[in-house]
Design a protein around this motif. Structure first.
Motif, short mmCIF file in Angstrom:
data_model
loop_
_atom_site.label_atom_id
_atom_site.label_comp_id
_atom_site.label_asym_id
_atom_site.label_seq_id
_atom_site.Cartn_x
_atom_site.Cartn_y
_atom_site.Cartn_z
N HIS A 47 8.50 -19.34 36.79
CA HIS A 47 9.36 -20.08 35.86
C HIS A 47 8.95 -19.81 34.42
O HIS A 47 7.76 -19.70 34.12
N ASN A 48 9.94 -19.73 33.54
CA ASN A 48 9.74 -19.64 32.10
C ASN A 48 10.49 -20.83 31.49
O ASN A 48 11.69 -20.73 31.21
N CYS A 49 9.81 -21.95 31.33
CA CYS A 49 10.44 -23.18 30.84
C CYS A 49 10.13 -23.32 29.35
O CYS A 49 9.05 -22.97 28.89
N TRP A 50 11.08 -23.87 28.59
CA TRP A 50 10.89 -23.89 27.14
C TRP A 50 11.67 -25.03 26.48
O TRP A 50 12.56 -25.64 27.07
N ALA A 51 11.30 -25.24 25.21
CA ALA A 51 12.04 -26.16 24.35
C ALA A 51 11.79 -25.72 22.91
O ALA A 51 10.76 -25.15 22.59
N TRP A 52 12.77 -25.99 22.05
CA TRP A 52 12.57 -25.78 20.62
C TRP A 52 13.28 -26.87 19.83
O TRP A 52 14.23 -27.48 20.31
N TYR A 58 18.13 -29.02 18.84
CA TYR A 58 17.08 -28.82 19.83
C TYR A 58 17.71 -28.32 21.13
O TYR A 58 18.88 -28.58 21.40
N ARG A 59 16.93 -27.57 21.87
CA ARG A 59 17.36 -27.06 23.17
C ARG A 59 16.15 -27.07 24.09
O ARG A 59 15.01 -26.99 23.64
N SER A 60 16.43 -27.10 25.40
CA SER A 60 15.34 -27.01 26.37
C SER A 60 15.89 -26.44 27.68
O SER A 60 17.08 -26.48 27.92
N SER A 61 14.98 -25.89 28.49
CA SER A 61 15.38 -25.30 29.77
C SER A 61 14.31 -25.57 30.82
O SER A 61 13.12 -25.42 30.56
N ASP A 62 14.78 -25.95 32.03
CA ASP A 62 13.88 -26.16 33.17
C ASP A 62 13.70 -24.87 33.97
O ASP A 62 12.83 -24.81 34.85
N ASP A 63 14.51 -23.86 33.73
CA ASP A 63 14.44 -22.55 34.39
C ASP A 63 14.16 -22.65 35.90
O ASP A 63 13.20 -22.07 36.41
N GLY A 64 14.97 -23.44 36.58
CA GLY A 64 14.85 -23.51 38.04
C GLY A 64 13.95 -24.62 38.57
O GLY A 64 13.98 -24.90 39.77
N GLY A 71 11.66 -28.75 30.72
CA GLY A 71 12.17 -28.65 29.35
C GLY A 71 12.05 -29.93 28.55
O GLY A 71 11.58 -29.94 27.41
N ARG A 72 12.49 -31.05 29.16
CA ARG A 72 12.43 -32.34 28.44
C ARG A 72 10.98 -32.76 28.15
O ARG A 72 10.70 -33.21 27.03
#
Length: 197
Positions: A47-52, A58-64, A71-72
């Motif tokens: 997984h590559n999870c991120w937030a900015w 703002y954005r975020s991703s749980d990537d699966g 992300g949160r």
């Protein structure tokens, strides 16, 4: 007062056989964040999870990962430490042991927290863009006055008649700098609001 990172930082840890690497960096646009994520994501990782966060964007991703477990919590870590203009990427290699939703949230949020806590930070100062012209002989004094007020020279270009400067300065210092520059130039230097590119 919001902060941003001085430069990129990294934090590594292993949690129940899963390997986590947290990478963070300062950004000035959504495109910066996207470029950082594309350059640093590891396609071989699980997984590559991120937030900015960039002011009110703002954005975020749980990537699966299960919804809301990666992300949160990363975004919450950014906000809890009053960071802005920052991207955080947490890369996970699954180690065979399930962490559960609470464990995932703690792992992703905790990694982001630890990475940001150990990083060098700088306060974000609200500045307004201004421009003006000055003579060659006035330039050194102009830059001295600007530095005393924590202003920045964004761009300078030399012309046949002197120097064209684009600066940024805290709004609370604009009137004082205008008075100082008017005194310095016998009223010739006039600050003008610039549009941001």
């Amino acid at each position: 007062m919001p902060f941003t990172l001085v430069g990129p930082c990294e934090y590594r840890e292993e949690i129940r056989k899963s390997r986590f690497i947290t990478l963070a960096a300062p950004i000035s646009s959504a495109a910066d964040a996207q470029a950082f994520l594309e350059q640093n994501s590891d396609l071989n990782a699980t997984h590559n999870c991120w937030a900015w966060k960039l002011t009110d964007q703002y954005r975020s991703s749980d990537d699966g990962e299960p919804g809301g477990t990666a992300g949160r919590p990363i975004l919450a870590a950014i906000e809890a430490q009053e960071f802005d203009q920052v991207v955080v990427l947490v890369i996970r290699w699954y180690g065979g042991i399930q962490l559960g939703t609470g464990g995932l949230a703690r792992a992703y949020g905790g990694g982001a927290n630890k990475c940001l806590q150990q990083a060098d930070r700088v306060a974000l100062v609200n500045r307004v863009p201004l421009s003006f012209d000055c003579s060659f002989s006035e330039l050194a004094l102009v830059k001295l006055r600007l530095a005393e007020l924590n202003g920045l020279v964004a761009h300078e270009s030399f012309t046949a008649n002197g120097v064209e400067l684009q600066i940024s300065l805290g709004p609370e210092h604009v009137a004082l700098l205008q008075r100082q520059l008017a005194d310095l130039s016998r009223g010739r230097i006039v600050l003008q609001r610039s549009s941001v590119d």
